[in-house]
Design an enzyme around this catalytic site. Structure first.
Site, mmCIF file in Angstrom:
data_model
loop_
_atom_site.group_PDB
_atom_site.id
_atom_site.type_symbol
_atom_site.label_atom_id
_atom_site.label_comp_id
_atom_site.label_asym_id
_atom_site.label_seq_id
_atom_site.Cartn_x
_atom_site.Cartn_y
_atom_site.Cartn_z
ATOM 1 C CG MET A 150 44.488 45.538 51.488
ATOM 2 S SD MET A 150 44.877 47.011 50.537
ATOM 3 C CE MET A 150 46.626 47.212 50.860
ATOM 4 C CG ASP B 147 53.393 61.704 22.828
ATOM 5 O OD1 ASP B 147 52.632 62.665 23.055
ATOM 6 O OD2 ASP B 147 53.658 60.835 23.667
ATOM 7 C CG HIS C 1 50.830 60.558 25.427
ATOM 8 N ND1 HIS C 1 52.156 60.802 25.740
ATOM 9 C CD2 HIS C 1 50.149 60.684 26.603
ATOM 10 C CE1 HIS C 1 52.271 61.072 27.031
ATOM 11 N NE2 HIS C 1 51.067 61.002 27.583
ATOM 12 C CB SER D 133 52.130 60.362 30.550
ATOM 13 O OG SER D 133 51.882 61.710 30.255
#
Length: 299
Positions: A1, A241, A276, A161
């Site tokens: 990492m 949307d 959206h 979404s």
């Protein structure tokens, strides 16, 4: 990492990280927000900061929600960490959409484990998000047994979404393991098997056998998940949307839960005038944050 960058945000720090993933066999980027409580001198040594995972939508990177959703204010208010994974594997060696479109391939992993070539080698986003990444973050941040951030047990999930779909799917698939304490979504694709975005993704990643699709479709999953306790799924969607009627169809999830134990536990709020965009998401983040904070035992 590897730490790519650290940024002071609100009262805490946004840590931009990169690591080699065993699931996707690529480098993956992830953003983690550590709230002000993490840095407080008087933070109790026996207390753990819970986590909210945010899954982003088509074309997004970990930076979109980090910059536009304003989760950091809420994380400081309630005292939870935020994790913003990427939306797909990336790189020259990673297969992309042969049509060159933005709704499939890189930036559009749909949070599934692909079984079809040439995507099966790298597109294993379900395992990455729900299994590998939590363990990797736990190992990195909670060194030497001093657990300060809980990436494994006291965790909730949300998304927008495609990411809203991924959140609901991951919540339901991990329900029996109590993987997540709560789930919410902004403008999610609730029935991907029956809308164009989902059908393209499922066919490309999972093949033509629709039985394989059902294992990742919330409208199928929720019928077979035995609900216990006071769990609830919170969903917001804007009535302006542009994707509402063709790709999102949130009412299909309400149809799916009729006459099931989930019937009164999926809360859909259709809000007037919203589209959206992240203007929509950021407006309702405070309500979702309060919802998750309550389920994480912070209020």
């Amino acid at each position: 990492m590897k730490v790519v960058k650290e940024l002071s945000v609100c009262g805490g720090r946004l840590i931009k990280l990169s690591h080699d993933s065993t699931s996707t066999k690529t480098k993956m980027n992830v953003n983690v927000y550590l709230p002000k409580q993490y840095y407080a001198q008087d933070f109790p040594t026996n207390k753990r900061i819970p986590t909210v995972v945010y899954l982003s939508g088509l074309t997004c990177t970990p930076d979109n929600a980090s910059e536009k959703a304003f989760w950091q204010f809420q994380a400081d208010k309630y005292g939870f960490a935020m994790v913003f994974p990427d939306t797909s594997p990336r790189g020259d060696e990673v297969a992309n959409d042969p049509e060159g479109s933005w709704d499939f391939g890189q930036g559009a992993g749909f949070y599934v484990n692909a079984t079809q070539e040439p995507y099966a080698q790298h597109y294993r986003m379900y395992d990455y998000v729900h299994k590998e990444l939590p363990q990797t973050l736990d190992s990195y941040f909670n060194k030497n047994g001093a657990i300060k951030v809980d990436f494994l047990e006291n965790v909730s999930i949300t998304g927008h979404s495609m990411g809203g779909y991924g959140a609901i799917c991951g919540y339901l698939r991990g329900y029996s393991e109590k993987r997540y304490k709560s789930c919410s979504a902004f403008a999610p694709i609730v029935n991907p098997s029956n809308v164009p975005w989902g059908q393209k993704a499922f066919k490309g990643y999972l093949g033509d056998e629709r039985a394989q699709w059902q294992a990742y479709d919330p409208c199928s999953l929720i019928k077979n998940v035995r609900r216990v306790g006071g769990d609830r799924i919170l969903i917001h969607v804007g009535d302006a949307d542009p994707f509402l009627e063709e790709h999102l169809k949130p009412e299909l999830l309400l149809e799916a839960v009729k006459s099931t134990p989930w019937q009164d536990h999926v809360k859909l709020k259709k809000v007037h005038g919203f589209d959206h965009s992240y203007y929509f998401v950021s407006t309702f983040v405070p309500e979702h944050a309060e919802f998750h904070a309550r389920n994480l035992g912070l209020t």
